[in-house]
Motif scaffolding. Sequence first.
Motif, PDB file in Angstrom:
ATOM      1  N   GLY A 172      -3.733   0.669  -6.691  1.00 18.79           N
ATOM      2  CA  GLY A 172      -2.903   1.816  -7.376  1.00 18.79           C
ATOM      3  C   GLY A 172      -1.725   1.840  -6.804  1.00 18.79           C
ATOM      4  O   GLY A 172      -1.494   2.459  -5.750  1.00 18.79           O
ATOM      5  N   GLU A 217       0.831  -1.188   0.035  1.00 27.03           N
ATOM      6  CA  GLU A 217      -0.086   0.103  -0.009  1.00 27.03           C
ATOM      7  C   GLU A 217       1.028   1.197   0.044  1.00 27.03           C
ATOM      8  O   GLU A 217       1.834   1.302   0.829  1.00 27.03           O
ATOM      9  CB  GLU A 217      -1.035  -0.136   1.300  1.00 27.03           C
ATOM     10  N   ASP A 218       0.775   2.179  -0.857  1.00 25.20           N
ATOM     11  CA  ASP A 218       1.494   3.279  -1.054  1.00 25.20           C
ATOM     12  C   ASP A 218       0.962   4.501  -0.105  1.00 25.20           C
ATOM     13  O   ASP A 218       1.546   5.379   0.003  1.00 25.20           O
ATOM     14  CB  ASP A 218       1.528   3.898  -2.364  1.00 25.20           C
ATOM     15  N   ASP A 276      -3.056  -3.259  -2.480  1.00 24.74           N
ATOM     16  CA  ASP A 276      -3.518  -1.882  -3.052  1.00 24.74           C
ATOM     17  C   ASP A 276      -3.512  -2.134  -4.490  1.00 24.74           C
ATOM     18  O   ASP A 276      -2.427  -2.578  -5.030  1.00 24.74           O
ATOM     19  CB  ASP A 276      -3.016  -0.942  -2.322  1.00 24.74           C
TER      20      ASP A 276
HETATM   21 CA    CA Z   1      -2.824   3.448  -3.820  1.00 23.97          CA
END
Ligand code: CA
Length: 229
Positions: free
Chosen positions: A54, A8-9, A52
């Motif tokens: 994206g 997850e970013d 995630d």
């Molecule tokens: Ca993301």
Amino acid sequence: MAHLLIIEDDDLLRDGLSDLLRQTGHTVHSSADGLAAQTVLNEQAIDAVLLDLGLPKLDGLSLLRWIRQRFESLPVMILTARAGVEDRVEGLSEGADDYLTKPFNNAELSARVQALLRRSRLPAFGTGASAPPDATPGLQIDSQLPRAWVNGQATDLTQREWELLNLLHQRLNQVVSREDVAAAWQNDSAEPAASNALEVYIHRLRRKLSGSGLNIRNVRGLGYMLEPL
Ligand code: CA
């Protein structure tokens, strides 16, 4: 207790998830982009992934395809935004096991992670002793005769090549030691086994596997491993 990987970013979300899952007794690894996640997956024994979609560097769906090629039965739960219906559908069709819609509440998250782990421990999802029949689409080995189909092309093998390839294929993605090969070859007197014979057979098998999407890797000091390219 399980080893989980959170990919997850969003720093806040990633740290929050990590804390929460650690509190429920799990060991948590985390990555902020797709490439870093590949490194963790190659180096650590991970039981389940929260992904995630994206992500920077390598997006979540591409990473999911890579995971499915390499770790066929690894449970993956996608984290999606509420609006991302298409992402969710695409993720599930690419082999994700479940999805969770952001924002989620903590109780739901831990319950879903437990369910994911429980399902993955059922025998049907286990890695088992041998490679599943569809794990190597570019290679089928004849179970009766010393031959194989590489990319659909029939390829003749010697008895020893065939035995060696079977052994490597049964332990796909695992190291086969020289001792394992010696034991498998013990009762075969069709061809003499010279001291460097194994290297020679590995070399010949590598050539015959060209185009199969598989490679026989030399794992220094340990043996050989058949793995997808
Ligand atoms: Ca993301």
